[in-house]
Design an enzyme around this catalytic site. Structure first.
Site, PDB file in Angstrom:
ATOM      1  N   HIS A 155       0.536  -1.555   0.022  1.00  0.00           N
ATOM      2  CA  HIS A 155       0.017  -0.446   0.220  1.00  0.00           C
ATOM      3  C   HIS A 155       1.076   1.185  -0.065  1.00  0.00           C
ATOM      4  O   HIS A 155       0.453   2.010  -1.027  1.00  0.00           O
ATOM      5  CB  HIS A 155      -1.100   0.066   1.261  1.00  0.00           C
ATOM      6  CG  HIS A 155      -1.691   1.605   1.327  1.00  0.00           C
ATOM      7  ND1 HIS A 155      -3.105   1.182   1.313  1.00  0.00           N
ATOM      8  CD2 HIS A 155      -1.268   2.583   2.396  1.00  0.00           C
ATOM      9  CE1 HIS A 155      -3.866   1.945   1.344  1.00  0.00           C
ATOM     10  NE2 HIS A 155      -2.667   3.883   2.322  1.00  0.00           N
ATOM     11  N   GLU A 156       1.863   1.571   0.565  1.00  0.00           N
ATOM     12  CA  GLU A 156       2.852   2.186   0.510  1.00  0.00           C
ATOM     13  C   GLU A 156       3.694   2.127  -0.186  1.00  0.00           C
ATOM     14  O   GLU A 156       3.878   3.238  -0.731  1.00  0.00           O
ATOM     15  CB  GLU A 156       3.657   2.084   2.536  1.00  0.00           C
ATOM     16  CG  GLU A 156       2.648   2.254   3.641  1.00  0.00           C
ATOM     17  CD  GLU A 156       1.148   3.629   3.986  1.00  0.00           C
ATOM     18  OE1 GLU A 156       2.003   4.735   3.391  1.00  0.00           O
ATOM     19  OE2 GLU A 156       0.707   2.809   4.298  1.00  0.00           O
ATOM     20  N   HIS A 159       2.042   4.338  -3.170  1.00  0.00           N
ATOM     21  CA  HIS A 159       1.887   5.845  -2.428  1.00  0.00           C
ATOM     22  C   HIS A 159       3.468   5.839  -3.134  1.00  0.00           C
ATOM     23  O   HIS A 159       3.402   6.969  -3.429  1.00  0.00           O
ATOM     24  CB  HIS A 159       1.878   6.821  -1.153  1.00  0.00           C
ATOM     25  CG  HIS A 159       0.818   6.486  -0.529  1.00  0.00           C
ATOM     26  ND1 HIS A 159      -0.709   6.204  -1.029  1.00  0.00           N
ATOM     27  CD2 HIS A 159       0.789   5.490   0.237  1.00  0.00           C
ATOM     28  CE1 HIS A 159      -1.249   6.511  -0.781  1.00  0.00           C
ATOM     29  NE2 HIS A 159      -1.149   6.042   0.836  1.00  0.00           N
ATOM     30  N   ASP A 166      -5.080   7.355  -1.381  1.00  0.00           N
ATOM     31  CA  ASP A 166      -5.832   6.760  -0.618  1.00  0.00           C
ATOM     32  C   ASP A 166      -7.221   6.646  -0.863  1.00  0.00           C
ATOM     33  O   ASP A 166      -7.370   7.977  -1.450  1.00  0.00           O
ATOM     34  CB  ASP A 166      -5.734   7.177   1.348  1.00  0.00           C
ATOM     35  CG  ASP A 166      -4.237   6.652   1.823  1.00  0.00           C
ATOM     36  OD1 ASP A 166      -3.550   5.762   1.483  1.00  0.00           O
ATOM     37  OD2 ASP A 166      -3.735   8.145   2.465  1.00  0.00           O
TER      38      ASP A 166
END
Length: 921
Positions: A155-156, A159, A166
């Site tokens: 998830h990170e 980014h 998000d």
């Protein structure tokens, strides 16, 4: 400092300076060169290293499947602090350093705040800065709240690497959907769960249904979305990767465009997979057939800094006072910048090279003075950069046979056609090349050396009054030293004095600095009269004057007094050039000093493409708001452009009040190198520390719904996000490095730049009116004043986004644009309209400048035309609407004028008003 001491810990690293410092490369579908750095403030614990390995290994498999068998982690370096014990497994780093770290394992920003987050302050699709994980998170203590660490890491990583955002929004957790229901902000809407207020005291927990807030018409503040533990949805990783079934990113077919998520706001309502599949990574790869091997880990332990100065003494250095200016800057570097414990050597070069000093470890002023005696005294000969570098390699092997991680500070003013011949040798050496280009002709091949080795590229013009050379050397602090040991620049200023022979000013020393405070004055002609007073008005004596180098300096013993220091310099002759530079170190190793990191969004650019200037102001990891930030951008010939940077969430600035100040730069005057310098001033009680959570912190799972009942997690630590502790006055300057611009035209050109896109449009219901607010763009991006606004509305978000020119236009005759970065407000009253199924008014703005250039369409704001239905529950209440508050459950708002000449309207928008609405500012 009391409150701040309670929320800030020992933070001892220089924060990374941005995504452009990442060493990650994609090779045959695998990411190489990933750096995970453990902060020295983290107590030694071998489990952390093992858990990092487990996390990244699990993440690699999850990433491979989530990207349709396309990406995985091939090799990862774990940087281990110098203060941890030696281990035979630990190797010496090469290019890897804290300032290149992709992931920081560091104490939390705020006590108990173990949420992972990614520092992002650039546009959609652009790389982030770094991922911050806390030791407790890495050790697996928060898995119930954030899900498995390997999944969270992916998830990170999305980014960081692909610039997606998000798909939840803690500031807007609910919205009014076209289904006429209140929905949780999520993607996709197929993720099932319940909305409840869940409160616990001790072991006793109470659950109740959520009530509707009378103002927002959405659920009350304490309402939370609790997902079902068992789901069938495969998306989305950017909403809640901790759900077992979630193994994909949201795609175009299941993306929730209605939700007020950051992804929708930042990426024009595109799904995360659309952004990822448009990335360079995606375009340059194909899906794999076989599963990838597990990642290979390298354990690298930080060790002493080893530096060799490689200084050009060729004949061209004799012009424009270059040799003496180089010596002034090198003396400042040796006396003040280079940290105690470092090893330093020196090489001079012209058409050949000369080893002037073998490596000396700096433990006191004696070693510093010995090195000062080795600086060149005369300029002559040709230029052979490679010979200088090869001699530096000999110097650097004086301690270790391998020169991995050693640094070469190379200063040259001349072109050398043979410089390219040693690029491969430099690349293989393991050394890091920092390149300081002096004057307009310094060699281009050396830029490649600094880039491929992870070094810094600095530029100084021949305009001595700009102090660029001293700034360039002063920026070469260690990328691995404790922040408390690093020299911070408080002031850097220069003047050419003609009619007025005085240069007066003040320097603020705040309580976070004051140790090893160093004042340096330089001149070009005769030694000036120097006066310096501390905050009590006591005059400082005993400046050391070096008439040969034309410098005077004073080191304040102990810790300098906090407050305003005043200086007065009197020149002895006209056309004198005076400069003053003030540096200091942290006063207390347990209180992080205020730091400034400045950078451009890219290192090379082609006219007329705009660039963006960034300056991040932090204390530890905590953003500093309300500072006055000015950028100075100097061209090849010494011409300087001045820009005020802003943290207002408009124009070039992605997020309001995140401590990152930004502005577009388009004022190119010539081809070649430019340098960036930023000055920051925080006035008393004007600048504040913000303890608001980062915009991209990981979603906290409040609990799971299992068999219809909530199984809650421990509540997230409460932070009063409105709390901002005021700061004393402070000042800083920072060098942002060099960048190169090409294809600048010498001819007069037409207007090339439209107004910047409005990104902060907001709409609210105010009785019968709809009120809009936004930040004014300029004539050229965020400078000047736009000519007019075009506001359009639609009952369909997608229609408005995809067919803006065909949507109904609001009458804005009386709306005159204000100066860029002013707050704009506008209100209109909607009438009845014949569209039967619309549930919302969607609104967007386009700006037009005097040359009829139009901006990109703004973000889309929305207003619900109904009171949404809440979850049915016996104890749930809805407020009664006020008289006259109801809007019809149909249609877009009706304040518009006829179609623009040459612009048609879709069939659904041909129906005209039954009555003309009123619009007003």
């Amino acid at each position: 400092m009391g409150l701040f001491r309670s929320v800030v810990f020992l933070l001892v690293l220089q924060l990374p300076q941005g995504s452009d410092t990442s060493l990650v490369q994609l090779n045959n579908n695998g990411y190489e060169g990933v750096i995970v750095a453990i902060d020295p403030a983290v107590p030694e614990d071998g489990k952390i290293i093992e858990q990092i390995k487990d996390m990244v290994t699990a993440a690699s498999t999850y990433l491979f499947e989530a990207t349709e068998k396309r990406f995985f982690f091939k090799n990862v370096s774990i940087l281990i602090p110098e203060n941890w014990k030696e281990n035979s497994e630990y190797k010496r780093p090469k290019r890897e350093s804290y300032e290149h770290a992709d992931v920081l394992v560091a104490p939390p920003t705020l006590p108990g705040g173990d949420e992972p987050y990614t520092k992002q302050f650039t546009a959609c699709g652009e790389k982030g800065e770094y991922i911050h994980l806390t030791p407790d998170f890495v050790l697996g203590k928060n898995e119930s709240e954030y899900g498995p660490s390997g999944r969270l890491f992916v998830h990170e990583w999305a980014h960081l690497r692909w610039g997606v955002f998000d798909e939840y929004n803690e500031d807007e957790p609910y919205y009014s959907a076209t289904s006429k229901k209140i929905e949780a902000t999520r993607c996709p809407t197929g993720i099932t769960g319940i909305n409840r207020v869940y409160t616990c005291q001790g072991d006793s927990c109470v659950t109740r249904a959520c009530r509707i807030d009378s103002k927002t018409k959405l659920y009350e503040k304490d309402c939370q979305f609790f997902p079902e533990k068992d789901q069938t949805e495969k998306a989305s990783i950017m909403f809640m990767q901790g759900i077992d079934s979630v193994v994909e990113f949201c795609k175009e077919n299941n993306h929730n465009r209605e939700a007020p998520s950051l992804q929708n706001k930042m990426c024009n309502s595109r799904s995360t997979w659309e952004v990822i599949s448009n990335s360079e990574d995606f375009k340059n790869t194909a899906s794999m057939v076989e599963p990838p091997p597990p990642p290979v880990f390298s354990l690298l332990k930080i060790s002493q800094r080893i530096v060799c100065l490689v200084l050009d003494k060729s004949g061209s250095m004799g012009g424009s006072n270059r040799l003496n200016r180089m010596n002034q800057a090198a003396k400042h570097f040796l006396m003040q910048t280079i940290e105690n414990g470092s090893w330093v050597g020196m090489v001079h070069f012209d058409s050949t090279a000369y080893i002037k000093s073998k490596l000396i470890q700096i433990t006191s002023s004696n070693e510093r003075n010995k090195l000062l005696e080795s600086l060149p005294t005369a300029a002559s000969g040709g230029t052979s950069i490679c010979r200088g570098i090869k001699s530096a390699f000999q110097v650097l092997t004086g301690i270790y046979p391998q020169i991995d991680g050693s640094e070469i500070v190379l200063l040259t003013d001349g072109e050398d056609n043979s410089a390219g011949s040693c690029v491969d040798e430099v690349k293989q050496s393991g050394a890091i090349i920092h390149f300081i280009a002096l004057g307009p002709s310094a060699d281009q091949a050396v830029i490649e050396m600094s880039t491929i080795t992870g070094g810094k590229h600095k530029y100084a013009s021949d305009e001595a009054a700009n102090n660029g050379l001293i700034d360039a050397f002063a920026a070469l602090v260690s990328g691995n030293a404790d922040l408390s040991q690093q020299s911070l620049q408080l002031e850097s200023k220069g003047l050419t004095l003609n009619n007025n022979l005085w240069m007066n000013g003040t320097v603020i020393i705040d309580s976070t600095v004051g140790k090893d405070t160093f004042f340096l004055v330089t001149w070009n002609g005769q030694s000036p009269t120097i006066s310096l007073w501390d905050p009590n008005g006591t005059q400082m004596e005993n400046f050391t004057v070096d008439t040969d180098s034309k410098i005077a300096y004073l080191s304040i013993p102990g810790t300098a007094k906090v407050g305003v220091w005043t200086y007065s310099l009197q020149a002895k002759q006209n056309s004198e050039i005076l400069t003053i530079t003030v540096n200091s170190r942290a006063a207390n190793s347990s209180v992080p000093p205020i730091t400034v990191n400045a950078k451009m969004n890219k290192d090379t650019n082609s006219f007329p493409s705009p660039m963006i200037v960034y300056a991040e102001i932090l204390q530890g990891f905590v953003p500093i708001l309300g500072a006055n930030v000015t950028a100075f951008i100097e061209s090849n010939s010494g011409k300087t452009e001045v820009l005020q940077l802003l943290d207002n969430g408009a124009g070039a600035d992605s997020f309001k009040n995140d401590g990152v100040y930004s502005r577009y730069f388009t004022a190119y005057s010539e081809n070649g190198r430019y340098s960036l310098k930023v000055r920051v001033h925080g006035g008393t009680n004007a600048a504040t520390r913000s303890i608001r959570h980062p915009a991209n912190r990981a979603a906290y799972i409040p609990g799971w719904v299992v068999d219809g009942k909530i199984e809650g997690n421990p509540p997230r630590p409460k932070i009063d996000e409105d709390t901002q502790t005021t700061l004393e006055s402070f000042s800083r300057t920072a060098s942002g490095g060099a960048f190169v611009v090409s294809n600048v035209s010498n001819l007069p050109l037409p207007d090339l730049y439209p107004p910047s896109q409005i990104t902060d449009l907001e709409a609210t219901r105010d009785g019968d009116n709809i009120s809009l607010t936004w930040t004014a763009p300029g004539d050229d991006f965020d400078v000047g004043k736009a000519q007019q606004y075009i506001i359009r509305i639609n009952g369909s978000l997608l229609d408005l986004r995809d067919n803006f020119d065909d949507a109904l236009q609001v009458n804005t005759t009386d709306l005159l644009p204000k100066e860029a970065n002013s707050e704009e407000t506008f209100a209109f009253k909607p009438g009845n309209i014949s569209e039967e199924n619309a549930t919302h008014i969607f609104i967007a703005i386009q700006s037009v400048d005097k040359s009829n250039l139009t901006s990109k369409v703004s973000n889309i704001a929305q207003v619900a035309l109904f009171i949404p239905e809440a979850d049915s529950s016996p104890d749930e209440t809805q407020p009664n609407p006020s008289p006259g508050e109801n809007l019809p459950n149909s249609g877009a708002a009706q304040c518009f004028v006829g179609s623009n000449p040459g612009r048609g309207h879709g069939t659904a928008h041909q129906t005209m008003l039954r009555q003309r609405p009123t619009c007003h500012n």
